[in-house]
Scaffold this active site. Structure first.
Site, mmCIF file in Angstrom:
data_model
loop_
_atom_site.group_PDB
_atom_site.id
_atom_site.type_symbol
_atom_site.label_atom_id
_atom_site.label_comp_id
_atom_site.label_asym_id
_atom_site.label_seq_id
_atom_site.Cartn_x
_atom_site.Cartn_y
_atom_site.Cartn_z
ATOM 1 N N GLU A 1 0.828 -1.212 0.000
ATOM 2 C CA GLU A 1 0.000 0.000 0.000
ATOM 3 C C GLU A 1 0.862 1.261 0.000
ATOM 4 O O GLU A 1 0.514 2.268 0.602
ATOM 5 C CB GLU A 1 -0.907 -0.036 1.239
ATOM 6 C CG GLU A 1 -2.316 0.447 1.029
ATOM 7 C CD GLU A 1 -2.954 -0.026 -0.243
ATOM 8 O OE1 GLU A 1 -3.162 -1.232 -0.396
ATOM 9 O OE2 GLU A 1 -3.225 0.823 -1.095
HETATM 10 C C1 LIG Z 1 2.143 -9.827 0.470
HETATM 11 C C2 LIG Z 1 1.982 -8.708 -0.534
HETATM 12 C C3 LIG Z 1 0.720 -8.305 -0.903
HETATM 13 C C4 LIG Z 1 0.555 -7.311 -1.870
HETATM 14 N N1 LIG Z 1 -0.705 -6.991 -2.321
HETATM 15 C C5 LIG Z 1 -0.832 -6.198 -3.424
HETATM 16 C C6 LIG Z 1 -2.097 -6.047 -4.068
HETATM 17 O O1 LIG Z 1 -3.121 -6.585 -3.638
HETATM 18 N N2 LIG Z 1 -2.156 -5.289 -5.201
HETATM 19 C C7 LIG Z 1 -1.054 -4.680 -5.718
HETATM 20 O O2 LIG Z 1 -1.189 -4.022 -6.750
HETATM 21 N N3 LIG Z 1 0.152 -4.791 -5.129
HETATM 22 C C8 LIG Z 1 0.288 -5.548 -3.987
HETATM 23 N N4 LIG Z 1 1.520 -5.701 -3.405
HETATM 24 C C9 LIG Z 1 2.657 -4.981 -3.941
HETATM 25 C C10 LIG Z 1 3.156 -3.907 -3.014
HETATM 26 O O3 LIG Z 1 2.252 -2.851 -2.948
HETATM 27 C C11 LIG Z 1 4.557 -3.504 -3.504
HETATM 28 O O4 LIG Z 1 5.425 -4.562 -3.147
HETATM 29 C C12 LIG Z 1 5.024 -2.185 -2.929
HETATM 30 O O5 LIG Z 1 4.284 -1.142 -3.461
HETATM 31 C C13 LIG Z 1 6.497 -1.923 -3.216
HETATM 32 O O6 LIG Z 1 6.802 -2.125 -4.564
HETATM 33 P P1 LIG Z 1 8.038 -3.067 -4.950
HETATM 34 O O7 LIG Z 1 7.847 -4.365 -4.252
HETATM 35 O O8 LIG Z 1 8.173 -3.107 -6.417
HETATM 36 O O9 LIG Z 1 9.287 -2.389 -4.308
HETATM 37 P P2 LIG Z 1 10.189 -1.247 -4.985
HETATM 38 O O10 LIG Z 1 9.327 -0.201 -5.576
HETATM 39 O O11 LIG Z 1 11.208 -1.905 -5.851
HETATM 40 O O12 LIG Z 1 10.886 -0.624 -3.705
HETATM 41 C C14 LIG Z 1 12.060 -1.193 -3.105
HETATM 42 C C15 LIG Z 1 12.598 -0.190 -2.084
HETATM 43 O O13 LIG Z 1 12.952 1.038 -2.747
HETATM 44 C C16 LIG Z 1 12.252 2.137 -2.198
HETATM 45 N N5 LIG Z 1 11.896 3.065 -3.281
HETATM 46 C C17 LIG Z 1 11.338 2.763 -4.470
HETATM 47 N N6 LIG Z 1 11.171 3.888 -5.198
HETATM 48 C C18 LIG Z 1 11.621 4.917 -4.456
HETATM 49 C C19 LIG Z 1 11.723 6.332 -4.641
HETATM 50 N N7 LIG Z 1 11.274 6.915 -5.740
HETATM 51 N N8 LIG Z 1 12.251 7.051 -3.647
HETATM 52 C C20 LIG Z 1 12.685 6.491 -2.523
HETATM 53 N N9 LIG Z 1 12.605 5.163 -2.276
HETATM 54 C C21 LIG Z 1 12.086 4.390 -3.237
HETATM 55 C C22 LIG Z 1 11.033 1.540 -1.504
HETATM 56 O O14 LIG Z 1 10.577 2.350 -0.440
HETATM 57 C C23 LIG Z 1 11.579 0.194 -1.015
HETATM 58 O O15 LIG Z 1 12.227 0.356 0.205
HETATM 59 C C24 LIG Z 1 1.694 -6.671 -2.405
HETATM 60 C C25 LIG Z 1 2.962 -7.051 -1.993
HETATM 61 C C26 LIG Z 1 3.122 -8.088 -1.095
HETATM 62 C C27 LIG Z 1 4.514 -8.524 -0.735
#
Ligand SMILES: Cc1cc2nc3c(=O)[nH]c(=O)nc-3n(C[C@H](O)[C@H](O)[C@H](O)COP(=O)(O)OP(=O)(O)OC[C@H]3O[C@@H](n4cnc5c(N)ncnc54)[C@H](O)[C@@H]3O)c2cc1C
Length: 565
Positions: free
Chosen positions: A422
């Site tokens: 989220e």
């Molecule tokens: C169990 C689970 C349930 C989920 N449920 C859903 C769902 O129902 N629907 C859905 O659509 N998604 C869902 N997600 C996805 C979830 O919302 C994402 O994992 C989350 O938004 C982070 O994206 P990412 O995993 O690609 O991490 P990344 O975006 O790759 O982030 C990795 C790290 O980099 C940091 N970061 C990234 N960009 C920036 C920036 N511009 N500035 C500073 N820091 C940054 C982040 O804070 C984090 O610490 C779920 C994930 C999990 C694990």
């Protein structure tokens, strides 16, 4: 020990700490009297404690699984979901026109906290369904509303949210899923989505996906994204689940926790979808959904923290090592600090919910600005407290916390996702110091004025606590001003500690209110917060203002531990 829904604690905050009482004076929420609130909380609390909490362990031990392309949920989850649906708990805040109760979000969030504390993995299903209801109520056509809302609100169908793709996480605008008009008002949606919570289930007869995708003429980035309703089964003329849509669950993720919540890799292959909102305006619609879900996730953190703390206190009461361990100063420190933080996080979440309600009921822009400012704080602080308290819970159990049989470890594994999904807490903090300070700090300063007024009002009866709060708020005001004078990229480097510091000052403010309105126990808890939690702001604000140079000054090789000569 069995989870006991914190009905009394929530009732106290709604009555004495946040302006929930103002809602009954509005036309929209005239029915939200304190008697109604107490009755709702008691009923939901009973269901959470008696029906949902016993399912928590079963979901952990017997995860949801994929069988022939369909999700089979954990033992008892279907019955648990039915209890949630039949109690009307999915539609607490939904429009009565479609079967909802039409009650304030403040009550909905209180109910959500209790359900999450009882069984986080199962509660994710109604949480996402509620987000979908909210998005449809605000953005869908009348036909879509009439078809979907009654089914979602009654729990016959459930809702999901499909944003994330392998190359598009925090950067939602990078998504590559496509939608093409079919010429008959529907669209063909194609793409892969990952991490989709409850992307399929056997607890409802249909799963309705809200999917973000780009139309052929959609611009790059977030401005070119549209939102589509893509049901698993396409409703027939009678509104019953008809033929299967061209979509499937490819696999389920194996995760650290929330094993009962199926996290799906979804594939859409020319699936039939219906546009929600205007073309290319999908992010606006999605934000409606995400805002409620963001606060809801904050309350998940509070819920799990409460459950973990109850268990830690019970263990500390029974366990003897040179006397009951609950009497040892360090154990008492852990438990008291945790209790003080749980109170603060809950009060912030409910203050945010009340601001959302007051905005809706009065249309007053000040409430809207407050709700917007508090949302990232409630999400990030609530989930950080969730992790911190669950971690404390393990520590209080000693070695028994590290083995699975007590359940303390499950709380820690389960809650660890909440600062990530989220919108990660880092992204929440950037929202706070970026967009939410883009009014020149007006919303922040108005909140701080209220805190200072609170300190002034308490000067006569609780001078020491009033002084601590006053100092905390003044220091934060100076830091906020200093941050406002910096470039955005420099602000971002201090965003997370700034958010935490803001949350603590708000927490202290609500503690002082509670201390003045409640008995000796609330006063004692406020003293713990002021003595042990608020002083941490000194460190966090120093970091918030440390700038960016030290971070850019260290190169990637050094981060990897390669220091050369
Ligand atoms: C169990 C689970 C349930 C989920 N449920 C859903 C769902 O129902 N629907 C859905 O659509 N998604 C869902 N997600 C996805 C979830 O919302 C994402 O994992 C989350 O938004 C982070 O994206 P990412 O995993 O690609 O991490 P990344 O975006 O790759 O982030 C990795 C790290 O980099 C940091 N970061 C990234 N960009 C920036 C920036 N511009 N500035 C500073 N820091 C940054 C982040 O804070 C984090 O610490 C779920 C994930 C999990 C694990």
């Amino acid at each position: 020990m069995a989870y006991k829904a914190p009905v009394g604690q929530i009732d106290f905050i709604l009555t004495h700490v946040v302006p929930f009482g103002d809602l009954a004076a509005t036309q929209m929420f005239a029915e939200a009297t304190s008697d109604t609130a107490s009755a709702i909380l008691a009923e939901a609390g009973k269901m959470a404690s008696a029906v949902l909490a016993p399912l928590n362990r079963a979901g952990d031990l017997t995860p949801a699984r994929l069988e022939n392309g369909a999700v089979r949920s954990s033992p008892g989850y279907a019955e648990g979901f039915r209890a949630i649906a039949d109690g009307g708990w999915i539609g607490v805040a939904a429009n009565p026109e479609h079967g909802g109760m039409g009650l304030p979000q403040s009550l909905n969030m209180a109910v959500s906290e209790m359900m999450a504390g009882a069984c986080l993995a199962l509660q994710l299903n109604p949480l996402l369904t509620q987000g979908q209801i909210e998005a449809l109520e605000h953005h869908a056509s009348d036909d879509l509303k009439a078809l979907y809302l009654p089914k979602l609100i009654s729990g016959e169908w459930s809702g999901t949210m499909n944003l994330t793709e392998p190359g598009a996480g925090s950067d939602v605008g990078a998504l590559v899923s496509k939608a093409v008009p079919n010429g008959d008002g529907t669209y063909s949606v194609t793409g892969q989505k990952i991490f989709i919570t409850w992307g399929d289930s056997d607890v409802t007869e249909n799963t309705c996906h809200l999917v973000l995708a780009r139309l052929p003429d959609g611009a790059k980035g977030t401005r070119g994204i549209s939102l589509f309703m893509v049901p698993k089964f396409i409703p027939d003329a009678a509104g019953k689940p008809g033929i299967g849509n061209s979509l499937k669950v490819v696999s389920l993720e194996e995760k650290l926790g929330i094993h009962g919540s199926p996290t799906c890799v979804m594939s859409f292959d020319g699936a039939t979808g219906w546009l929600v909102g205007a073309e290319h305006k999908g992010m606006a619609a999605m934000f409606t959904m995400m805002n409620v879900a963001r606060l809801g996730v904050g309350m998940q953190g509070v819920g799990v923290a409460e459950a973990a703390l109850q268990q830690a206190v019970a263990y500390a009461t029974d366990r003897n090592q040179m006397g009951p361990i609950i009497a040892h100063p360090d154990v008492r420190r852990m438990l008291a600090t945790a209790r003080a933080e749980v109170f603060a996080a809950r009060a912030i979440g409910l203050a945010c919910a009340t601001a959302i309600d007051l905005d809706r009921a009065t249309g007053d822009a000040e409430h809207a600005a407050r709700a917007a400012f508090l949302t990232p704080i409630a999400k990030a602080y609530g989930t950080d407290v969730g992790c911190r308290v669950a971690d404390t819970g393990v520590q209080v159990h000693g070695g028994m916390g590290y083995v699975e049989e007590t359940g303390a470890a499950q709380y820690l594994r389960d809650v660890r996702i909440t600062p990530i999904y989220e919108g990660t807490n880092g992204i929440q903090a950037m929202d706070l110091v970026g967009r939410k300070l883009s009014d020149g700090g007006d919303a922040a300063m108005r909140l701080l004025d209220e805190v200072l007024d609170g300190a002034k009002a308490a000067q006569a009866d609780l001078p020491d606590l009033a002084h601590q709060l006053w100092q905390g708020a003044e220091t934060l005001r100076e830091a906020t001003q200093a941050l406002l004078d910096r470039d955005l990229t420099v602000r971002f480097a201090g965003a997370v500690p700034f958010l935490t510091a803001f949350a603590r000052v708000l927490g202290a403010h609500y503690h002082l209110r509670a201390a003045r309105a409640g008995g000796a126990q609330h006063l004692a808890l406020a003293r713990v917060f002021m003595a042990r939690v608020l002083p941490r702001n000194a460190g966090d604000l120093a970091e918030a203002l440390a700038g960016l140079d030290d971070l850019t000054g260290i190169d990637d090789a050094a981060l990897a531990g390669e220091f050369g000569a």
